[in-house]
Design an enzyme around this catalytic site. Structure first.
Site: not given
Ligand code: IVH
Length: 704
Positions: A49, A51, A96-97, A128, A130, A132, A306, A330, A424, A427, A442
């Site tokens: 939601d 996103d 962030s990404l 890689e 991701k 959480d 990456k 995602k 409870c 018991c 309890c």
């Molecule tokens: S690279 C410039 N690699 O995802 C980007 N991020 O939405 C650097 N995260 O803040 C992040 N696994 O908390 C990267 N293998 C991974 C990741 C990762 C989790 C998280 C991280 C970041 C968020 C970006």
């Protein structure tokens, strides 16, 4: 789902004034959710939601670029750091990404990279998982960890150095050669699913915050004011990125070589990470890891791709808040709707009552879900859950299924709201919910089978009955065999042994059994404070047990007063004299007094206690107070600021001389000793006609 507002207008037909209003609404909403997620570790909506909100905002901004303001969430990252920790400026921002949800978007990402770099072939790409968790930046100078900071808003984070030093996966000193003079190494703090479950169980039983998922529990655990709390939480760390590097530890650096170097330097690098040479490879990784998701020991919410070569990364650079050289692919949100058939209450080992939803089985993200935690009474009220409701179930962070909302449209006519039981289910003892707590507990401390093992272990522990040869292990064994259910059973072991035959147990022989029975018999004579402590009354630790023992003196005085306070409770609330007397004991506050009364108000406890007392020969009175002093047996209250002695000294002396020191003034008070600036207690003493003494008069009374 009626909880959602009506569908938002189509962006294609949106006018500029309407867009302006909607952007404002979306910004406020996203900011609120950012705060809930980043600062409070308590997200209010699902990631999917969230996103969706961001995507809509981005789409509207794309249509009306002139409406993009500097404060838009597309121009910032996360939320400002929470108060309490010092701020740290990141030498290189932690951005962030961008997100991709469909395969096409990944293809587009790679094509974009190729176009930008003018490459004919697909460049090598590192895929890689991701993780959480929450990202962390670690600054090393000459190989030593000097600072650890959270992401915060991407530019300024929180200084969590002391807490991070407790994380085993984070090296204090980097290993190996080629250590840059200064480097910021980055990655994800996370918690294993099994550790999260165990932590939540402990939290739930202790009446503390329960976390919605491993990510929140990692964030909450990291940002503790007390380092020792963080140390007690099993936090882990995967390294996968870096910020400032004074130089690179290799020629022609790449993402995958840097990951190898991080591993050599002493970090844990995720073992699933794979170097891919085509979009197909990358998507195959996504699918494979997606299939493994449920069985991985930690939560992931997608895959990060990456561009491998760092020179390419440098050329690609950033656009607004995210790099052009990476993207997050995602996973789709794992939610499903089903019907809530009933709610059961599970009773934990310390009496905490946890509601569990029993659901019509439904598949959420490939796993059949039949139960979901409802945490506590407030959670049920907040969601306004009725039995028979259709509910949205989410596998939060993969592990514990949660109910996130109710589909009000589908509520059956006449469905009743759920009323949390005040008894409870195991018991039958009554349950209590203390002020400021979310948990119902309890009160059948002595008899509830759900609590039995813990209570029995407590009963025999060092500061309680302390029976030689009867420790936690033996209690577990005897309880499992059904031989010891409540304390009295310990004392009847000997008389039942013709039938039980303890000597036939592995590790036991005639002698050890004889010794055990002798040790048990030796404890048929017990000090009053040990007996009180052994009962396992909530909030009554050793200190409070001693206070109670000293105040009441003998077993009978104690029991009579407790029964009186408990009996009066229903009719007079807490106004009875017996209750007031208990509450007035210096050091015993309302919370303790109430817990004691709740214990004695439960008939089942009394029965078990009487059975125990029948087995005991003598309960030794508390250390006899001196009876031959001027203040023996008197009730004294000290108030105001004392100049001749400290409050603790005054109390200790008074008690040594046989007086009882109370915390508040009542008509039973004999003396009020008033120092400077005495306030309401002095006024009350005067109103009630209680003798008021100066410090000197008190000293004269007790003989200096
Ligand atoms: S690279 C410039 N690699 O995802 C980007 N991020 O939405 C650097 N995260 O803040 C992040 N696994 O908390 C990267 N293998 C991974 C990741 C990762 C989790 C998280 C991280 C970041 C968020 C970006």
């Amino acid at each position: 789902m009626t909880k959602l507002p009506k569908p938002p207008p189509d962006i294609a037909t949106l006018t500029k004034p309407k867009a302006k209003i909607e952007l404002m609404r979306l910004r406020l909403s996203i900011e609120g959710h950012d705060k809930a997620y980043y600062q409070d570790d308590a997200p209010k909506i699902s990631d999917a939601d969230y996103d969706a909100l961001r995507r809509r905002l981005e789409a509207i901004e794309q249509k009306f670029p002139e409406l993009v303001s500097a404060s838009s969430p597309t121009q910032t990252v996360g939320a400002a750091p929470a108060r309490g920790f010092a701020k740290v400026q990141h030498a290189v921002p932690m951005l962030s990404l961008g997100n991709a949800f469909a395969d096409d978007e990944v293809t587009e990402f790679v094509e974009r990279v190729q176009r930008f770099l003018k490459l004919d072939d697909v460049p090598a790409i590192v895929a890689e998982p991701k993780i959480d968790g929450l990202s962390l930046s670690l600054r090393y100078e000459h190989g030593e960890l000097v600072r650890a900071a959270t992401r915060g808003d991407g530019f300024t984070g929180e200084d969590v150095t002391a807490n991070v030093r407790t994380i085993v996966d984070v090296p204090n000193t980097l290993k190996g050669k080629h250590i840059p003079a200064a480097c910021e190494l980055r990655g994800e703090v996370y918690m294993l699913k099994q550790d999260f479950l165990a932590l939540n169980k402990r939290q739930e039983e202790a009446g503390e915050t329960v976390f919605a998922n491993p990510r929140n529990s990692a964030a909450g655990s990291l940002r503790q004011k007390d380092v020792e709390v963080t140390r007690s939480r099993p936090l882990k760390f995967f390294a996968y990125a870096w910020g400032e590097m004074s130089d690179y530890p290799m020629e022609e650096p790449t993402q995958h070589k840097m990951l190898q170097w991080l591993a050599h330097a002493g970090f844990v690098v995720n073992p699933e990470i794979t170097l891919c040479h085509s979009v197909e490879d990358a998507l195959a990784f996504y699918r494979r890891i997606g299939e493994q998701r449920a069985s991985l020991p930690y939560d992931i919410d997608g895959v990060v791709y990456k561009v491998d070569r760092l020179d390419y990364q440098a050329r690609l650079g950033f656009v607004s808040r995210s790099p052009r050289w990476a993207i997050a692919h995602k996973f789709a949100a794992e939610q499903a709707t089903t019907v809530l058939e009933k709610i059961d209450i599970q009773v934990g080992r310390t009496g905490a009552m946890t509601p569990v939803a029993r659901l019509q089985p439904v598949t959420v993200g490939g796993v059949v879900v039949q139960n979901a935690t409802l945490h506590n009474e407030d959670y049920i009220k907040e969601l306004d859950i009725h039995l028979g409701d259709t509910v949205v179930v989410q596998r939060a962070g993969d592990v514990i299924p949660q109910i996130v909302s109710v589909v009000l449209d589908k509520r059956p006519a006449g469905a009743e709201p759920y009323h949390f039981p005040h008894k409870c289910p195991v018991c039958g003892s009554h349950a209590v919910r203390e002020e400021g707590e979310a948990v119902w507990r309890c009160t059948g401390a002595l008899i509830c089978p759900a609590q039995a093992v813990e209570r029995l272990k407590h009963f025999v522990s060092r500061l309680a009955f302390d029976i030689d040869g009867l420790g936690e292990k033996q209690i577990e064994l005897f309880h499992e065999r059904g031989w010891v259910q409540e304390p009295a059973d310990i004392f009847t072991l000997k008389s039942r042994n013709a039938e039980l035959k303890l000597e036939q147990l592995e590790g036991y022989g005639e002698t050890s059994v004889r010794n055990l029975f002798a040790a048990i018999d030796a404890r048929r004579t017990i000090e009053l404070h040990r007996l009180i402590f052994a009962l396992g009354i909530r909030h009554v630790g050793e200190g409070n047990a001693k206070l109670l023992a000293r105040h009441y003196g003998t077993r009978d005085a104690f029991l009579t007063a407790m029964r009186a306070a408990a009996d009066a409770q229903t009719e007079e609330g807490n106004a009875s004299e017996a209750y007031q007397d208990l509450d007035n004991i210096a050091g015993i506050g309302d919370v303790v007094a109430e817990a004691v009364v709740e214990f004695f108000a439960e008939e089942r406890n009394i029965k078990a206690l009487n059975a125990l007392l029948d087995e005991l020969t003598e309960v030794l009175p508390a250390e006899q107070a001196r009876r031959d002093t001027a203040v023996a047996g008197k009730i004294v209250v000290f108030t105001g600021s004392l100049s001749k002695f400290t409050r603790d000294e005054a109390k200790a002396t008074a008690e040594r001389l046989g007086a009882k020191v109370a915390g508040s003034v009542s008509k039973k008070t004999d003396y009020v000793v008033a120092g400077e600036d005495a306030g309401s207690k002095l006024t009350k003493a005067k109103d009630l006609g209680v003798t008021v003494l100066t410090e000197d008069e008190w000293l004269a009374l007790i003989g200096g």
